[in-house]
Design an enzyme around this catalytic site. Structure first.
Site, PDB file in Angstrom:
ATOM      1  CG  HIS A  47      41.680  48.651  53.305  1.00 57.01           C
ATOM      2  ND1 HIS A  47      42.697  49.375  53.061  1.00 57.01           N
ATOM      3  CD2 HIS A  47      40.707  48.798  52.191  1.00 57.01           C
ATOM      4  CE1 HIS A  47      42.542  49.543  51.697  1.00 57.01           C
ATOM      5  NE2 HIS A  47      41.296  49.432  50.778  1.00 57.01           N
ATOM      6  CB  ALA A  72      32.594  44.185  50.976  1.00 60.54           C
TER       7      ALA A  72
END
Lengths: 150, 150
Positions: free
Chosen positions: B44, B100
């Site tokens: 990531h 997010a």
């Protein structure tokens, strides 16, 4: 070499040579559950398959397949490989993986014919051995590229 | 969702719904050795990090980070996040991962400040939980995209 394999051993850096990195990545692969080792095989493209035809191979795969003579197949050879690839995938649920750099076109076709007759366990083991050969040769290339730029 | 995760559960197709696919991928991740779960986190990108600045994020990451307000950081906020990301990575050896889409800019910054104080085991567990949230939302998006095209 899927990104996850490299990312999983990166905390062991620095590696004292290519062999150490190779062994760490090999150990990671061997520690995966069966489905994970099958997944490793599924991350490889079919030889002379769809991705080659649509020019979607990685630069490394493209070069390896070309050197093995898979860029110059007769129509008959291409059709044999297609059909064997399909039988192989249908039987085992993962693609036929072979280190193209260590084999020429004829050896690859005879390998496909022979290996499609094996059982799944044998082919999972054999495919993973081939993945490791491909991995070692690519790692060596990366080091040579790096050294030639120093 | 690294290619290996998807490739490793693909033999279990067809999945009877997104939840089943999500659970299969979650189980695969949980069965990885510690280094493999750390590797999942390392696949990531940093939030508002190098890849965002050089526009190298995947379309999914870009959209998720933009929705969280990470595309409109003040210079001070960007510098705080940069510095916390670096501290986090230096302490744990993997990047800070947070879903997010479930957090806005302020929650992300306070999450970074809080989580960098944790121990490695807690953060590996927390990071993987966030990966799974990201994965589930992306899988749902894929299904919606597919349905809107039917």
């Amino acid at each position: 070499m899927t990104p996850l394999c490299a990312a999983s051993v990166s905390s062991m850096r620095p590696f004292d040579g290519i062999d150490k990195l190779y062994f760490a990545m090999s150990e990671f692969i061997d520690a995966l559950p069966t489905c994970g080792r099958e997944g490793i095989l599924r991350c490889h493209p079919d030889l002379a398959g769809r991705h080659a035809k649509t020019n979607e191979l990685t630069a490394e795969s493209k070069q390896e397949q070309a050197k093995a003579g898979l860029g110059n197949l007769t129509e008959q050879e291409a059709s044999i490989i297609d059909s064997l690839n399909q039988s192989y995938r249908a039987k085992f649920g993962f693609p036929f993986v072979i280190c193209a750099r260590e084999n020429k076109k004829d050896a690859i076709i005879s390998g496909l014919k022979r290996r499609v007759e094996n059982d799944k366990e044998t082919e999972l083991r054999t495919g993973i051995q081939e993945v490791k050969k491909i991995m070692l040769l690519r790692l060596k290339d990366l080091m040579e590229d790096r050294e030639s730029k120093l």
